[in-house]
Design an enzyme around this catalytic site. Structure first.
Site, mmCIF file in Angstrom:
data_model
loop_
_atom_site.group_PDB
_atom_site.id
_atom_site.type_symbol
_atom_site.label_atom_id
_atom_site.label_comp_id
_atom_site.label_asym_id
_atom_site.label_seq_id
_atom_site.Cartn_x
_atom_site.Cartn_y
_atom_site.Cartn_z
ATOM 1 N N LYS A 79 0.856 -1.187 0.000
ATOM 2 C CA LYS A 79 0.000 0.000 0.000
ATOM 3 C C LYS A 79 0.895 1.242 0.000
ATOM 4 O O LYS A 79 1.927 1.274 0.692
ATOM 5 C CB LYS A 79 -0.869 -0.029 1.261
ATOM 6 C CG LYS A 79 -1.936 1.048 1.337
ATOM 7 C CD LYS A 79 -2.785 0.844 2.599
ATOM 8 C CE LYS A 79 -3.935 1.832 2.720
ATOM 9 N NZ LYS A 79 -4.776 1.580 3.903
ATOM 10 N N SER A 154 -9.704 1.379 2.824
ATOM 11 C CA SER A 154 -8.876 2.178 1.967
ATOM 12 C C SER A 154 -7.766 1.426 1.234
ATOM 13 O O SER A 154 -7.206 1.938 0.281
ATOM 14 C CB SER A 154 -8.238 3.286 2.813
ATOM 15 O OG SER A 154 -7.366 2.713 3.780
ATOM 16 N N SER A 178 -9.746 -1.084 7.066
ATOM 17 C CA SER A 178 -9.190 -0.931 5.718
ATOM 18 C C SER A 178 -8.433 -2.108 5.144
ATOM 19 O O SER A 178 -8.055 -2.087 3.977
ATOM 20 C CB SER A 178 -8.283 0.293 5.662
ATOM 21 O OG SER A 178 -9.072 1.446 5.539
#
Ligand code: GLN
Length: 486
Positions: A79, A154, A178
């Site tokens: 990420k 996310s 997330s």
């Protein structure tokens, strides 16, 4: 070869038997990314030079055939809120569009030590705020199971990369759901570890009392392997837990079978999508057939978690994001002619650099922390957080009536359409109603797909969540493996 069928285990065996080399596998994944990521949009940037250098080193290790780490040669994605020295880290924000990481996050150093092949950085909601990856300043990410739908967020890019066969496993961060929510929407496995088990050093902070890094993969076993590689004490993170945990990736069905699982009635409420309810019930039935015992339990303060989160999280956000002031971070070169004092510099750089959701939360956070409102909002929310934590302590610690693990839906709905909730923050926030409590309590939680979902079959995935006691990752991973292997 099909990138969808690779697991860490199968690649490791293939490397050892010389069926293919790490270099070939790396080439293969980059080719797949070139073909497919145009439509999925999982990646923000690729780190090809690094990947091929490491693949070469991994192949040398396999040649020598001694002391080979489990992740050697395994293609992974990260990420884009974790610092990877010498490469761009944007956190999905315009304000960091040109930021180059000056050091490695501890998790990245650990993966490098294992000779894992890091393919690139994945898309996310700006500063990890969101549940659909639509808040990224750069582009949307699409769900590989249905390109008109969101992958969740996310960490949507990391989940979509694994579901789309663009990485074997990946890392995300989970502050309120997330990792687990996008894992559920994309039909992959995702683990949020115990707060403090994985170092946050080098993770761009969202809410420091809640953030945890964790893995995504196609199987629970693979998730456990990545978790084993990244966990452990780190002196650079003051909240890191000193104790060593045992390795979690060994399959032990006898251990799994004796765990007692609680079903919290507050998590099975009206308003859950019918298909989610049905999927989670199927999972419970399967566990029962496999001999697992269930108990109904109650976590009475669950209903306050979401409102409490949207006070505590923005408060921490407004403090953490204060550093993005246009001086140390941010690009002000094109603003210079419009700025005559410091206040204008802050206003202009933040005004241009932050997206609408980030602004909304910074404003909310500043408000709830301001003198005169602190006790009414932030102070009260902290007390409610404690009540939520006590709910968990009670069901886990009760010697007679207690349970070892809690099972619940991960998300109240399956993947929704791109744009469907973008203009309605409240309906977006509801995505996290079942995931936030575990962040408050700092306990581990794993999202597991109800079954194997094949990309292209037209079916939208459903996931369920296994929530464990603090530092008992072993329990939820053992149960997850028992489920997927039977
Ligand atoms: N979706 C939640 C939010 O918007 C959770 C974010 C996260 O876990 N990083 O805050």
């Amino acid at each position: 070869m099909n990138t969808h069928t690779f697991t860490i285990r199968s690649l490791y065996d293939g490397f050892r038997k010389k069926e293919f080399s790490a270099k070939e596998i790396t080439e293969f994944f980059f080719r797949r990314i070139e073909e497919k990521d145009k439509e999925i949009g999982a990646y923000l940037s690729l780190t090809k030079n690094h990947a091929f250098d490491v693949a070469k080193r991994a192949d040398e290790l396999f040649q020598k055939n001694t002391n080979i780490p489990l992740l050697a040669g395994i293609p992974l994605a990260l990420k884009d809120n974790m610092l990877f020295e010498g490469t761009k880290t944007t956190a999905g924000s315009k304000i960091l569009e040109h930021y180059i990481s000056s050091y490695d996050a501890t998790v990245i150093r650990k993966l490098k030590d294992q000779c894992a092949v890091l393919l690139g950085k994945t898309n996310l909601d700006e500063f990890a705020m969101g549940s659909s990856t639509e808040n990224s300043a750069f582009h949307v990410t699409r769900n590989p199971h249905d390109l008109s739908r969101v992958p969740g967020g996310s960490s949507g890019g990391s989940a979509a990369a694994v579901a789309g066969g663009l990485a074997v496993a990946s890392l995300g961060s989970d502050t309120g759901g997330s990792i687990r929510q996008p894992a559920s929407l994309c039909g992959v496995v995702g683990l949020k570890p115990t707060y403090g088990m994985v170092s946050r050093y080098g993770l761009i902070a969202l809410a420091s009392s809640l953030d945890q890094i964790g893995p995504f993969a196609k199987t629970v076993e693979d998730v456990a392997m990545v978790y084993d590689a990244i966990k452990g004490h780190d002196e650079h993170d003051a909240t890191s837990i000193p104790d060593e945990q045992p390795e979690t990736h060994h399959y032990d069905s006898d251990y799994a079978k004796q765990l007692v699982v609680g079903i919290p009635k507050e998590y099975f409420i009206d308003g859950i999508e019918k298909e989610v309810q049905k999927g989670v019930n199927e999972a419970i039935e399967k566990f029962k057939r496999l001999g697992v015992r269930f108990k109904e339990i109650s976590l009475p303060h669950t209903k306050f978690a979401l409102s409490c989160y949207y006070i505590i999280l923005p408060a921490e956000v407004s403090a953490n994001l204060a550093r993005f002031d246009g001086i140390r971070y941010g690009n002000i070169s094109n603003l210079k002619s419009q700025i005559s004092n410091l206040k204008e510099l802050y206003e202009k750089s933040k005004g241009m650099g932050f997206g609408p959701e980030t602004k909304r939360r910074v404003l909310l956070g500043t408000f709830v922390l301001s003198a005169g409102y602190y006790d009414a909002y932030y102070g009260k929310a902290q007390k409610v957080r404690q009540l939520i934590n006590n709910d968990f302590t009670k069901v886990f610690d009760d010697t007679e009536d207690g349970v070892d693990v809690i099972l619940a839906p991960t998300s109240p709905t399956r993947a929704f359409k791109i744009g469907e909730r973008a203009s309605d923050p409240l309906s977006m926030y509801l995505s996290d109603i079942f995931t936030i409590p575990a962040n408050f309590a700092g306990i581990p939680a794993l999202s597991v797909p109800v079954k194997q979902y094949v990309v292209g079959s037209g079916e939208l995935p459903v996931g369920f969540q296994l929530i464990g006691k603090k530092m008992h990752e072993k329990d939820i991973l053992a149960l997850g493996m028992y489920y997927e292997k039977n």
